[in-house]
Design an enzyme around this catalytic site. Structure first.
Site, mmCIF file in Angstrom:
data_model
loop_
_atom_site.group_PDB
_atom_site.id
_atom_site.type_symbol
_atom_site.label_atom_id
_atom_site.label_comp_id
_atom_site.label_asym_id
_atom_site.label_seq_id
_atom_site.Cartn_x
_atom_site.Cartn_y
_atom_site.Cartn_z
ATOM 1 N N GLU A 128 14.657 75.093 -10.748
ATOM 2 C CA GLU A 128 13.130 74.958 -11.248
ATOM 3 C C GLU A 128 13.020 74.534 -12.724
ATOM 4 O O GLU A 128 12.513 75.444 -13.646
ATOM 5 C CB GLU A 128 12.340 76.308 -10.988
ATOM 6 C CG GLU A 128 11.775 76.417 -9.592
ATOM 7 C CD GLU A 128 10.859 75.455 -8.959
ATOM 8 O OE1 GLU A 128 10.352 74.343 -9.988
ATOM 9 O OE2 GLU A 128 10.401 75.429 -7.824
ATOM 10 N N GLU A 161 15.842 77.117 -0.684
ATOM 11 C CA GLU A 161 15.031 78.211 -0.389
ATOM 12 C C GLU A 161 14.135 78.091 0.710
ATOM 13 O O GLU A 161 13.445 77.007 0.958
ATOM 14 C CB GLU A 161 14.087 78.459 -1.637
ATOM 15 C CG GLU A 161 14.870 78.866 -2.766
ATOM 16 C CD GLU A 161 14.018 79.037 -3.910
ATOM 17 O OE1 GLU A 161 12.640 79.497 -4.161
ATOM 18 O OE2 GLU A 161 14.520 78.785 -5.045
HETATM 19 C C1 IPT Z 1 10.720 79.245 -6.289
HETATM 20 C C2 IPT Z 1 11.553 79.861 -6.919
HETATM 21 O O1 IPT Z 1 12.698 78.983 -7.201
HETATM 22 C C3 IPT Z 1 12.075 81.248 -6.718
HETATM 23 O O2 IPT Z 1 12.985 81.609 -8.098
HETATM 24 C C4 IPT Z 1 10.986 82.158 -6.631
HETATM 25 O O3 IPT Z 1 10.348 82.192 -7.628
HETATM 26 C C5 IPT Z 1 10.203 81.614 -5.432
HETATM 27 O O4 IPT Z 1 9.731 80.291 -5.713
HETATM 28 C C6 IPT Z 1 9.162 82.348 -4.967
HETATM 29 O O5 IPT Z 1 9.427 83.847 -4.769
HETATM 30 S S1 IPT Z 1 9.590 78.234 -6.919
HETATM 31 C C7 IPT Z 1 8.199 77.899 -5.904
HETATM 32 C C8 IPT Z 1 7.124 77.087 -7.004
HETATM 33 C C9 IPT Z 1 8.317 77.257 -4.788
#
Ligand code: IPT
Length: 951
Positions: A408, A477
């Site tokens: 990010e 993710e």
């Molecule tokens: C995403 C991040 O990469 C991760 O660190 C964490 O914050 C997650 O979200 C949420 O828990 S970024 C998000 C804008 C999809």
């Protein structure tokens, strides 16, 4: 004014070139332990001359090293996800910059050699300035990265004084905006290493594997004169730069074969562990040793509820064991390189690793990415420095199969430069970074939280971007595990298995970052953002792991283990299909057994012979001989470890499947025939007494109850609260949390008691018509509920069912249905059919932020009894969901921490026809259409009986 050293965007100064992390036979002393410590609110307020040898620190506090000072009573932790907790004016940081001065006086061991030495810091958050015996060694930034300083020339046998001034905020903080607690200090090991002249300064092992010939290609890159020996391979004194080819067993996450070796010179010996594997991208797939791999991964932050990111080694090992035992095969080290010990464990136990640089600038998103360091030349050195320190430290780990530039940080030339440098430095591993949306400088296409439909489109090759279309795809993710969830994992797995390019993903995230605190009464609970008085914070968004903070697996992890099991056992027309979903292993390392149950009671069991099955193949085996049963017959087949492995004991269940063999017999004839008697304000029917005005059941077999009545509400989950407009906001707007029950009629229809109601929210026109039909015979009381929507319903329903209250003494719960854990429509793979018993307390899942939990599905019958065995039993016709708790849904909804939930006198039961699914809308897609619950015409039946205790 020139920026102060801690506000300089450039990397630190004075440290030695980064090199591989290793331990050798050269002398080393740990400088971990009790240090002197003093925290000042700013640099201006910090003591003058603290670095001087004769500085008097006797009045200071002490602090363990490694540690975060905020977790030892100095300052407070603070949590933000995206926002910087200070004004965004890079590289400036607040002048109120907490400054932690650390001092240690140490002697050298008597036999300390007179050789060069280095001082190594494995992690200082966020900027440290270091002095030894009054002389400055330098400055380090890059919190989760090592730094080494030449120290030999300053050492003396006794009374060395090491002073480290740590600033909470630095220019580096702009690059460290990861979604986690802001915690400062010397939080990883500090070591003094003797570096013998003529020793092994650094080395890079190359251990490729040719899956066609079965040969490994082994070499070491190092200074002239460095040799490599691997006795098990007959390799002796292989000079640096020379390659040998020889037959080897390859390394994989499934079969982590390591060869012990030693990199050596006359002056130093470094024990090494070599794993042979080759990572390539070919045919749009990421392949290791010739085979495409499927990442069944998790994102792992380092967290401990008491020590934060100063993670005890036991916790790193616990993480590995828990991952392996739950069929996790991959880890993304979000969003920084972990403590080096963790990677050693990954090599040994077998996990695919994406090693990520310590980098995130997410908070610039709040400014429309204006001023984002990723594209600003004054930060180029910092970006390259972080990547270099990641790659150089970790380059010798076979477990690492991808380098990641960070998280990010949008896109920009500094990231492109980091990718270029990485690829040149280590062509043996592809480069990952999700933020390179067009895939201009990465080797794999990565997305976060893409919904199922998008993954499906990617799988179907409908992406208009040709570069991306040619790359392997992974979800760095997905499956946001905040609170109760994630729902929908099964459907992701199906996509990963359908499309060869879709090579899996990494659930967000491994562990809840809750911090242990005590309430006024001394009861422990887990704190989250805002609990430390932070002015800006992101609440419980930091509680989104598949482990609770104390490393208890949450139901989400149990579901993960089932969904991603490497062996799949299913029913065929006349037998059992055993499918091998490993990427490399056959099934010979597993034992198979079966157990046959009638109505949840074991009647027969045995071993199951399963032939050798290659990866990607399946075999069909006949059913074992099963005895005849009259009740419901289920066959459970388990694949277990016959012997203990490094990560699990013998008997550990790797995979299981259940096959229905004999369906449930027809339900007994409906309870009917008992007379209905009106007696003043009461009504009597079989074992039940009812309130004649409300039609509510008031006693059952003499036990006081508060009648079952329609219930649509659940304490919203984090996922219900996510994505605008959230389900929760729609449910509240529709008044589902404050429904009114209007009793239209309580009447007799022959031997049946009919209660007609309309259940509806205040101020709105729609509702549900609910009719309760009660009948009874001598022992049983039967309820048939019919519901029908009245008017237009604007939203989904949290649940559709009944709630009732029973005596609090009925705390022993037994059921025949799915279990033992909680399950929901879109997270139910891990629940198997069986007979289970739990206390009411054990039925609760203590989500750090209280919310709906504990639902059990597919219940045939449920029994609730008190210590003397007396109680009630509820039978479904055929199935129902239930939950039982010592507080109401409203109390659960109102609670903010686990300690807010106080057991009341009653036990509150929900008996449901259905619940809305979970989804992952807290960050990602909501509930899939097939798991959404709508107001609809429905009916369901429950039969109540009383259970007698011993006379
Ligand atoms: C995403 C991040 O990469 C991760 O660190 C964490 O914050 C997650 O979200 C949420 O828990 S970024 C998000 C804008 C999809």
């Amino acid at each position: 004014m020139p920026p102060s050293y801690f506000e300089d965007p450039a990397p630190g100064r004075g440290s030695l070139a980064p090199r591989a992390a290793f331990a050798s036979d050269a002398r080393a002393v740990s400088l971990n332990g009790t240090w002197r410590f003093h925290l000042s609110p700013s640099l201006a307020a910090a003591p003058e001359g603290m670095h001087a040898e004769d500085f008097d620190d006797r009045a200071w506090d002490t602090l363990p090293v490694p540690a975060h000072w905020q977790l030892h009573g100095h300052g407070k932790p603070a949590y933000t996800n995206v926002h910087y907790p200070f004004p965004v004016q890079p590289p400036e940081v607040p002048s109120d910059n907490p400054t932690g001065d650390h001092r240690l006086t140490f002697d050298l061991p008597a036999d300390w050699p007179d050789e060069p030495a280095v001082l190594r810091f494995d992690g200082i958050d966020s900027c440290g300035r270091v002095w030894l015996n009054g002389s400055e060694l330098g400055v380090t930034k890059g919190s989760r990265l090592p730094s080494e300083f030449a120290a030999g020339h300053l050492l003396r046998p006794r009374g060395n004084v090491l002073a480290v001034r740590v600033h909470q905020w630095s220019a580096g903080s702009y690059l460290e905006d990861q979604d986690m607690w802001w915690l400062s200090g010397i939080f990883r090991d500090v070591t003094l290493l003797s570096r013998p002249s003529g020793g092994v300064a650094d080395y890079q092992l190359h251990a490729g594997y040719d899956h066609v010939t079965g040969e490994g290609a082994l070499s070491v890159t190092a200074a002239d004169g460095v040799l490599l020996s691997v006795p098990a391979l007959g390799v002796e004194d292989l000079p640096a730069g020379e390659t040998v080819r020889l037959p080897v067993e390859p390394w994989s996450a499934e079969s982590p074969r390591l060869y012990a070796g030693v990199v050596h010179t006359a002056a130093e010996r470094v024990p090494v562990r070599i794993g042979f594997r080759t990572v390539v991208i070919a045919d749009g797939q990421l392949k290791v040793n010739g085979a495409p791999v499927l990442f069944r991964g998790v994102n792992r932050h380092e967290h401990h509820p008491e020590s934060g990111r100063a993670l005890p080694r036991e916790s790193a090992l616990a993480d590995i064991e828990l991952m392996k035992r739950h069929n996790v095969n991959a880890v993304r080290t979000s969003h920084y390189p972990p403590d080096p010990y963790f990677l050693e464990l990954c090599d040994v136990h077998g996990l695919w690793v994406i090693d990520e640089s310590d980098l995130e600038t997410h908070g610039f998103g709040d400014l429309g990415w204006a001023g984002n360091p990723s594209d600003d030349p004054q930060w180029t050195d910092a970006y390259l420095d972080r990547m270099r320190r990641t790659v150089e430290r970790d380059k010798n780990h076979p477990s690492i199969v991808l380098w990641s530039l960070g998280n990010e940080a949008q896109t920009g030339r500094n990231l492109a430069a980091a990718a270029r440098w990485t690829r040149e430095r280590d062509p043996s591993r592809p480069v990952h970074y999700e933020g390179d949306f067009e895939c201009e400088y990465v080797d794999v296409y990565s997305r976060m939280y893409a919904d199922h439909e998008e993954v499906d489109r990617i799988g179907r090759q409908e992406d208009p971007n040709a570069r991306r279309r040619a790359m392997p795809f992974l979800l760095c993710e997905f499956g946001h595990a905040m609170g109760n969830g994630p729902g929908g994992l099964l459907e992701y797995r199906e996509l990963f298995e359908r499309y060869p390019r879709c090579q899996g993903g990494f659930v967000w995230e491994w562990i809840d970052h809750g911090l242990t605190r005590l309430d006024a009464e001394g009861r422990a609970y887990f704190a989250y953002g805002g609990d430390f008085g932070e002015q800006i914070h992101d609440g419980n968004f930091v509680i989104d792991g598949v482990l609770h903070p104390d490393r208890t697996p949450s139901p989400g992890l149990v579901e993960f283990a089932k969904v991603f099991e490497p062996v799949r056992i299913t029913a065929t027309a006349g037998g059992i299909r055993v499918a091998n979903h490993y990427d490399f292993l056959s099934l010979e390392h597993l034992s198979f057994s079966w157990a046959y149950e009638e109505d949840g009671v074991a009647v027969a069991s045995g071993d199951l012979a399963v032939p050798s099955v290659h990866p990607g193949q399946s075999a069909e085996v006949p059913l074992p001989p099963l005895p005849d049963v009259t009740g419901e017959g289920w066959l459970t087949v388990r694949a277990t470890l016959p012997e203990a492995t490094a990560w699990a004991p013998a008997g550990h269940v790797v995979a299981w499947g259940q096959l229905p063999v004999v369906p449930a017999p027809l339900p007994p004839t409906a309870a009917t025939g008992a007379a209905l008697r009106f007696e003043g304000a009461e009504l009597h029917l079989g074992a039940g007494t009812f309130d004649a005005a409300t039609g509510l059941l008031t006693t059952l077999g003499g036990h006081r109850v508060h009648g079952p009545r329609l219930d649509l509400w659940r304490a919203p989950t984090d996922n219900d609260r996510g994505s605008a407009p959230s389900e929760e906001s729609q449910w509240r707007a529709a008044g589902l949390h404050r429904l009114q029950h209007r009793v239209a009629a309580v009447k007799r229809r022959e031997a049946e008691l009919v209660v007609r109601t309309r259940v509806a929210p205040p101020g709105l026109g729609f509702g549900l018509l609910a009719d309760y039909h009660w009948t009874a015979d001598a022992g049983r009381l039967r309820l048939r509920v019919e519901v029908e929507p009245d008017g237009e319903w604007p939203c989904t329903l949290p649940r559709l069912g009944l709630r009732m209250a029973v005596p609090g003494s009925f705390g022993a719960v037994a059921w025949f249905g799915a279990g033992p854990g909680e399950a929901y429509a879109d997270s139910r793979q891990a629940a198997r059919v069986g007979r289970f018993a739990r206390s009411v307390e054990e039925l609760q899942t203590p989500y750090v932020y209280p919310q709906e939990n504990g639902n059990r599905t597919d219940t045939r019958w449920l029994r609730l009894t008190s210590a003397d065995g007396a109680g009630i039993r509820i039978d479904g016709e055929p199935l129902f969901d239930f939950s039982a708790r010592r507080w109401t849904s409203e109390e659960l909804d109102a609670a903010r921490h686990t300690v807010d939930l106080e057991p009341g006198e009653l036990l509150h039961l929900n008996l449901d026809l259905a619940q809305h699914g979970l989804g992952t809308a807290s960050c990602g897609p909501g509930v899939l259409p097939q798991y959404r619950l709508h107001a609809q015409k429905a009916g369901f039946t429950l039969t109540f009986t009383t259970v007698d205790g011993p006379a």
